[in-house]
Enzyme design. Structure first.
Site: not given
Length: 261
Positions: A48, A53, A78, A109
């Site tokens: 994931d 990120y 996402k 997200h």
């Protein structure tokens, strides 16, 4: 881990999502690469990540370098809510960074600002129909937000990824998702849990495991996807070892009850 078997949940069509995944939030650079390599070595087959990120390139490189066949690993990324209107370009950038032709799951997200959610959702559905995302869903949505998407498009999100753990257990919320055919995926399973709670430590001792694995096993037996995160090799490997024991109905009920403590 040799012989590790983690059950999956169907997302519709040929897409199955492993109930245990490896989360990469707040892990960047070489630490992200190393952690994903460790996770794949430990037996995880579900990764994931997210645009937000900043580690998609490392996740993709670790997957390629691992030698694990691409079709054996479920990959989620996402779309940040501030990319409303830039969906195609954002997914292009994610796929380039990951080095993939398609992701297995693409999520919104967080809900975009009011009035934008349905428009963004239509773009995710287009990406799915084009084969650039095998399944699409949402994250941090309430059921009323999900209903808005379904009412507008007739298409339900495959998954809703939300903050989850024993303390947050809500049977009604799970039932609402299942009535809509939406899989619940939980993140931050340990941040929301007191791993020293006597209920968890007692059950862990009975099974010869640590409380963290009891929490992960609880998710899996509820058929709630869970994505623990760690950058520590020993913990990454230990968290993957959840198929050697089964929680009894009574133990599951006791853990459910932590949400009322």
């Amino acid at each position: 881990m040799e012989g590790m078997t983690i059950p999956s949940v169907p997302l519709g069509g040929p897409v199955d999502m492993p109930l245990l995944g490896f989360g990469t939030w707040q892990i960047r650079g070489s630490a992200a690469y190393d952690a994903v390599r460790e996770a794949l070595e430990a037996g995880y087959r579900h990764l994931d990540t997210a645009t937000m990120y900043g580690n998609e390139a490392e996740v993709g490189r670790a997957l390629r370098d691992s030698g694990v066949p691409r079709d054996e690993v479920f990959v989620t990324t996402k779309l940040p809510p501030d990319r409303a209107g830039q969906e195609r370009g954002t997914l292009d950038a994610s796929l380039t960074a990951l080095g993939l032709d398609a992701v297995d799951l693409w999520l919104i997200h967080w809900p975009p600002r009011r009035g934008k959610s349905v428009q963004v959702w239509r773009e995710l559905l287009t990406a799915r129909d084009e084969g650039r995302a095998r399944a699409v869903g949402v994250s941090n949505y309430g059921t009323e937000d999900i209903d808005e998407l379904i009412a507008a498009t007739g298409q339900k999100p495959a998954v809703n990824q939300i903050r989850w753990g024993p303390k947050l257990y809500d049977a009604k919320l799970v039932a609402e998702h299942r009535e809509r055919g939406v899989v619940v995926e939980g993140y931050s399973p340990f941040k929301t849990t007191d791993l020293h709670d006597p209920v968890l430590t007692r059950i862990a001792t009975a099974h010869g495991v640590d409380p963290a694995r009891v929490v992960l096993r609880w998710h899996v037996q509820h058929e709630i996807v869970v994505i623990p995160k760690s950058a520590t090799p020993e913990r990454i490997a230990r968290n993957a070892q959840i198929d050697g024991f089964v929680l009894s109905d009574e133990e599951m009920t006791q853990i459910d009850g932590l949400s009322r403590v």
